[in-house]
Design a protein around this motif. Structure first.
Motif, short mmCIF file in Angstrom:
data_model
loop_
_atom_site.label_atom_id
_atom_site.label_comp_id
_atom_site.label_asym_id
_atom_site.label_seq_id
_atom_site.Cartn_x
_atom_site.Cartn_y
_atom_site.Cartn_z
N PHE A 33 0.80 -1.21 0.07
CA PHE A 33 -0.04 -0.07 0.11
C PHE A 33 0.87 1.22 0.16
CE2 PHE A 33 -3.06 -3.11 1.85
CZ PHE A 33 -4.11 -2.65 1.03
N SER A 34 1.99 1.02 0.31
CA SER A 34 2.99 2.27 0.40
C SER A 34 4.27 2.08 -0.25
CB SER A 34 3.45 2.55 2.09
OG SER A 34 4.49 3.09 2.22
N SER A 35 4.66 3.26 -0.94
CA SER A 35 6.01 3.00 -1.94
C SER A 35 7.00 3.14 -0.83
CB SER A 35 5.77 4.41 -2.76
OG SER A 35 6.02 5.34 -1.77
N GLN A 36 7.17 3.77 0.32
CA GLN A 36 8.06 3.72 1.27
C GLN A 36 8.46 2.19 1.68
OE1 GLN A 36 10.44 5.92 1.86
NE2 GLN A 36 9.18 7.43 0.65
N SER A 37 7.32 1.45 2.02
CA SER A 37 7.47 0.15 2.44
C SER A 37 7.92 -0.61 1.13
CB SER A 37 6.03 -0.46 2.73
OG SER A 37 5.47 0.26 3.78
#
Length: 282
Positions: A69-73
């Protein structure tokens, strides 16, 4: 690191997808899947993960497609896991998705159980709540009796209004869901009870998804989360009182959703709580 906005929609951006390959075929497929799940879920909530066999022209083995869900993840997973052994004796390769074919929609609605998993991760299990404001049988409100008589079927329709509340951030959002089921044997009470329960369940799920669509999570470095409420255009559901919602049903404003048997195991209907005024007699 700049804060990232996480929405309750299906992620379609390429920077939220990682590929994992050089996965050995010496391990059982179920073990590989569980190991991948355990490793990569440490970096953030996963929307999906697929484990696929290598093409026949390549060496025996597997590769995985993991969507966050997150690009940082996704970036953290790639930087940490690339060229590491992880769960096998040889290193795997982990790379970000470079390009993905675009979707023709601005956003795709996320199923209610995924919305709740995402909320649990960023807000905590006790950081949010949901309640049903209205659940009503609205069958027969439109004039389609001739069509039904021709097909010897009865349409069963339900409308649900749900409120999602995040008390720590002072945010509340209401969602509306509608569902339709066709009764092929009107004189069969078992079919009526079964289809009624499923239609109620499905319209509640759609209402939860609709409520979460208006909520944005702003994730900062260090894990701090801010919550923003962004209403849709011409959205009057959040402005009305509960009494007005109970009495105002505009069927033409909604898109009917046929009952989807594939979503029957999405949530447990028995765990839902209701206001006494919104209980429906089946």
């Amino acid at each position: 690191m700049e804060p990232e906005v996480v929405t309750f929609t299906i992620p379609v951006e390429s920077n939220k997808i990682v590929f994992v390959w050089n996965i050995t075929a010496q391990l059982p497929e179920a073990y590989i899947y569980c190991s991948l799940q355990n490793v990569f879920s440490q970096f953030g909530p996963l929307y999906s993960m697929k484990l696929l066999p290598n093409a026949s022209v390549a060496e025996p083995g597997y590769y995985a497609v993991i969507k966050y869900f997150s690009s940082q993840s996704a970036k953290s997973a790639q930087a940490t896991c690339d060229k590491k052994n992880l769960f096998q004796d040889t290193p795997v390769k982990v790379q970000m998705c470079v390009k993905q074919k675009g979707f023709p929609y601005k956003s795709l609605e996320l199923y209610s159980h995924k919305c709740q998993e995402l909320a649990n991760y960023y807000l905590g299990f006790n950081g949010w709540s949901k309640r049903i404001i209205a659940l009503q049988n609205i069958s027969g409100l439109d004039d389609d009796s001739e069509e039904e008589s021709e097909k010897h079927q009865t349409k069963l329709r339900y409308l649900c209004v749900v409120e999602v509340t995040i008390p720590q951030h002072g945010v509340s959002s209401r969602g509306v869901g509608v569902a339709e089921a066709r009764i092929e044997k009107p004189n069969d009470p078992l079919e009526l009870i079964s289809k009624s329960g499923k239609a109620q369940k499905y319209c509640e799920q759609r209402a939860v998804s609709n409520a979460f669509q208006k909520i944005l999570l702003v994730v900062f470095d260090g894990g701090k989360v801010a919550v923003e409420y962004v209403p849709c255009e011409d959205d009057t559901v959040d402005c009305l009182t509960e009494e007005e919602l109970q009495g105002l049903i505009q069927v033409n404003d909604f898109t009917w959703t046929p009952l989807d048997p594939g979503d029957e195991d999405e949530e447990d209907w028995a765990e839902l709580t209701f206001h006494e005024d919104s209980l429906v007699d089946l």
